[in-house]
Every structure is written in C-alpha cells, then in structure tokens.
Design an enzyme around this catalytic site. Structure first.
Site, PDB file in Angstrom:
ATOM      1  N   CYS A 183     -17.871   6.682   8.764  1.00  0.00           N
ATOM      2  CA  CYS A 183     -16.775   5.694   8.195  1.00  0.00           C
ATOM      3  C   CYS A 183     -15.878   5.434   9.185  1.00  0.00           C
ATOM      4  CB  CYS A 183     -16.210   6.484   6.964  1.00  0.00           C
ATOM      5  SG  CYS A 183     -14.786   5.236   6.332  1.00  0.00           S
ATOM      6  N   GLN A 276       0.540  10.127   1.403  1.00  0.00           N
ATOM      7  CA  GLN A 276       0.273   8.713   2.175  1.00  0.00           C
ATOM      8  C   GLN A 276      -1.053   9.046   3.022  1.00  0.00           C
ATOM      9  OE1 GLN A 276       1.057   5.544   1.290  1.00  0.00           O
ATOM     10  NE2 GLN A 276       2.793   5.962  -0.035  1.00  0.00           N
ATOM     11  N   TYR A 305       8.881   9.884  -9.672  1.00  0.00           N
ATOM     12  CA  TYR A 305       7.404   9.978  -9.170  1.00  0.00           C
ATOM     13  C   TYR A 305       7.630  10.664  -7.758  1.00  0.00           C
ATOM     14  CZ  TYR A 305       7.366   6.092 -12.536  1.00  0.00           C
ATOM     15  OH  TYR A 305       7.750   5.349 -13.634  1.00  0.00           O
ATOM     16  N   ASP A 376       8.512   5.491  -6.860  1.00  0.00           N
ATOM     17  CA  ASP A 376       7.219   5.233  -6.246  1.00  0.00           C
ATOM     18  C   ASP A 376       6.134   5.552  -7.353  1.00  0.00           C
ATOM     19  OD1 ASP A 376       4.920   5.062  -4.595  1.00  0.00           O
ATOM     20  OD2 ASP A 376       5.352   6.734  -3.236  1.00  0.00           O
ATOM     21  N   CYS A 403       2.295   0.048  -4.490  1.00  0.00           N
ATOM     22  CA  CYS A 403       0.987  -0.106  -3.972  1.00  0.00           C
ATOM     23  C   CYS A 403       0.143  -1.120  -4.456  1.00  0.00           C
ATOM     24  CB  CYS A 403       0.446   1.335  -3.813  1.00  0.00           C
ATOM     25  SG  CYS A 403      -0.240   1.794  -5.447  1.00  0.00           S
TER      26      CYS A 403
END
Length: 448
Positions: A183, A276, A305, A376, A403
């Site tokens: 990958c 993250q 969160y 978040d 996001c």
C-alpha cells in the site's frame, strides 16, 4: 430494504450495470467522484476529473434509478491535472481506498476546496469569506511533486481474501478484496511489518498499527467464525490482539496498547482505539485548536468526544491551576486511556473524564455555562440538539474539529440558528490521495 438512492420500483427494474456511455464530466462532488449527465440522468463518476470527456461504465443502478454510479474506463479528452496513477492497484474495479491517484497533488487540494466551498454554500448558506476561510486546503508535510506518494497512513486495516488468505483492500462499495503487495500510502512502520507477504487463512481482517511516538507495532486480528488464530511471525517485533464475535478486543501477545507522542505528552492508545492516522495530525490539530480558542488561565472548558484526552490535556496545560476541563467520551476503553494519560491533571482536579454519549450526558452534568468548547464528533457530526445545548452554555469560543465537510456545514447552520458564527476556518490535507480532509472551525457568539 430499498438500497440508498433507489426507489422501490428501481429494485425490480432492468439493471444498467456494465453499460457504457460517453459523457462530459462536470464538477466534483463530495465522496470522491464527479458529476456527469446522460439522457437527463445524473451519474456519479469515479476516476475522472472535471472537464474531461470519458467513456464510463455503470457500476450501480437500474433504468428506474434516480442516479447511477459509474467508473471512467477510458479517457477521451484528459484534464491538464491528470497523471498516471502511481499505484498499480488504483483504477476502475480495483482498490477503493484512494480516490484521486489520477490527479496531481495540487489538483487534489483544489478539488477538496471545491467540495468544501459547495458544502458551505448548500448546507450552511455561507461563502468562504463568511466562514472565515481563506479558500485553501493546506498541504501537510510540505508540497509534493506529481508522482510522489506520501506515506502517511499509520493504521491500515487489511481485508483478507476468504479463498486465498491474501491480504488486500476492499474494492469500492464492495466486499470483494483486491489483493495487494504494497500500500503506497502506508507509513513505513506499517509496510515494514510485511503483512501483505503473509497468508492469513481463517482471518477476516488484519489491522496493522505503527505508532509514531514510539517503536510500538501492533496487529489486530479478526478471525472468521470458527477459525483458529495463526502464529503471527512478521518482519518486526509486534504485539497481537484479536477481536471476538461480539467486538471485544483481547490481548494475545505483547502490550494491549501503543504509545503515541503529541502535545508534549506520551499517550496510551489501547485496543486499536481512535488516534489520528497522519503522523503530523495530532500536533497540527492541537495547535489549530489552541490558536483558535486562545485559552486564558482560570477558564473552564469542555472537550466533547474526547477520545484518549488529547485536547483535554492540551487545554488544561494552558488554563493553569485554576482552570478546569471536563472531557466526555462514549468508549469505555478510551476513557480508561484518557484517565491514565491525564492522571496528573485529574489528580489535582484540573481535568475530569466521564464515560457516556455526549448527547445523553451533557444535559445531565448540571453545567449551565462554560468559557470554551472543543468538539471532535464522529463523521455524522454533533447534530442539532447538541449544538443547541452548547450554545445555551454561552461559551466565548467553540473549536469544531471535523472530518466530514457536509456534517460540518450542517452543524454550522445549526450553530447559526443558535446565535454562533464561524470566525475562522482552516482545512488540512491530512489524507492525500483520498477525498478526505480535516477542518477546524472556530465560532463565537453573534454580536448583539
């Protein structure tokens, strides 16, 4: 159940899958595709760029569908921003992980700018200027030339082919596995484990984690029903965990956590918990949040969160001995990690971490006002009720880490209804080659 985007009648209508049309590609849309039209019907086309003329092949839809999904299988007139995808597994019918391998890095960011601009316009009724946004998606880690793929993904979940046992990634909108031998966006710490070179018979998935704050490496195995765990021998020392049929995580070998480093602290992240996945993201987002909130000594703050406590810890350090932060998180393991990570601040009463869903616990806290809020939320956003409750606490500033641009724009509209407006908005290209990016919006009450 009728599939999304189809009318009940569409499920019985003749399929159009496999049919090919020549189309002019229109603007980019949220989700990693562009919009085109054929005979009055909308097509969401992957592997294309705005302004191109392409031959598409329908991948989903019937004669009765409101819209079709399609892949560009031949480019008849190319955009100047098109490049040959550097990954051998990118393209129609292959790996669904990277949306924009066929675009230059600069073009990818421009596409994300267009997506955020449109979501703000449609859902929040805001121009970039009204949102406090300079109209850019900021590159992270420096600008890269075309053809160079940043190795940023520190957590990769490999799907396992049920027949061959090969590791791979899911094809777009499919359970089918595209076996891969490498990958390209995986971080070096993930690639050096050699997951792709092994057979994983009996496993449904293998998640590889490479901490950037330490040398910790971890794999998390999800066996198929009735399968026995393999003996894991990879190219680097690694801890092993497994996920049971009920989603529980169990330590097999080594540590049950990895150690990350950000904001001047070492963070324990257990059981594949949220962190993250871009190595520069934690410090970058903490910096953007603190800059936006401008915390002052003695203030009170909410971290909603809160995960393993990243923003709560950074805020508490700024608020001093007389300040206080309440963190709320629904994951029991993340709460345990946060309490471990912030034990010193919890011990002197500057931080408290509670376990529950934000929308359920926040109204029960008895808090009637606060100075600062950072939230978040998950990809679906915070929602109208939580936004309304936060506005009722009359914070002087709110930092919203997002996001998903659509969820952010919807919640900005809810904040507007509740008397808060964005005064700054930054967007970061933390997920190159994909359609994803991260935003930090800072809001203040509307004057008067």
């Amino acid at each position: 159940m009728t599939p999304p985007g189809r009318t009940p009648a569409a499920t019985d209508a003749p399929s159009l899958v496999g049919q090919r049309f020549e189309v002019e590609v229109g603007p980019v849309a949220h989700g990693g595709h562009c919009v085109a039209r054929h005979d009055g019907r909308v097509l969401f086309v992957r592997h294309a760029l705005p302004g191109e003329r392409v031959l598409v092949e329908v991948t989903d839809g019937t004669e009765a569908s409101r819209f079709l999904r399609a892949d560009a299988v031949e480019v008849l007139q190319a955009s100047k921003d098109r490049v040959k995808p550097p990954c051998a597994f990118a393209g129609p019918g292959r790996c669904g992980g990277c949306d924009w391998q066929h675009a230059t890095p600069g073009a990818q960011r421009k596409l994300k700018v267009q997506v955020l601009t449109e979501q703000l316009r449609q859902l929040a009724k805001l121009t970039p200027a009204e949102a406090g946004w300079d109209g850019s998606v900021e590159p992270v880690g420096g600008k890269l030339p075309a053809g160079v793929v940043p190795q940023w993904r520190t957590r990769v979940q490999y799907a396992i082919d049920p027949v061959s046992g090969e590791a791979g990634l899911r094809r777009h909108r499919s359970h089918e596995v595209q076996p891969i031998d490498h990958c390209m966006i995986a971080a070096p710490g993930v690639s050096e484990l050699g997951v792709e070179a092994r057979s994983w018979n009996g496993m449904a998935s293998v998640e590889a984690v490479a901490a950037t704050g330490s040398s910790d490496r971890q794999v998390i195995l999800t066996p198929r029903e009735g399968a026995r765990l393999p003996i894991v021998e990879l190219d680097r020392p690694v801890s092993v965990q497994r996920i049971d049929d009920h989603g529980g995580v169990h330590r097999v070998h080594g540590r049950a956590f990895v150690r990350e480093r950000a904001a001047g602290r070492t963070w324990r992240v257990s059981d594949g918990g949220f962190w993250q996945i871009h190595p520069e993201a934690p410090d970058l987002l903490v910096s953007a949040v603190l800059e936006g909130l401008d915390p002052q000594e003695g203030e009170n703050a909410l971290d909603l969160y809160c995960g393993v406590g990243l923003f709560a810890g950074a805020l508490a350090d700024q608020l001093g001995e007389d300040g206080a932060v309440l963190g709320i998180e629904s994951s029991k393991q993340s709460v345990a990690d946060a309490r471990h990570n912030l034990a010193d601040l919890i011990g002197d009463g500057r931080v408290r971490i509670e376990c529950d869903r934000v929308e359920r616990l926040l109204p029960r806290t008895g808090i009637t006002e606060t100075d600062l809020v950072v939230l978040d939320p998950p990809r679906s956003g915070a929602g109208r009720d939580t936004v309304r409750h936060l506005a009722g606490l009359t914070p002087r500033r709110i930092a919203y880490v997002a996001c998903d641009p659509a969820a952010l724009a919807r919640d900005l509209a809810f904040f507007a209804d509740a008397g808060y407006r964005p005064v700054s908005l930054r967007a970061f290209d933390l997920f190159p080659m994909t359609h994803h990016f991260e935003c930090v919006a800072v809001l203040e009450p509307v004057a008067g």
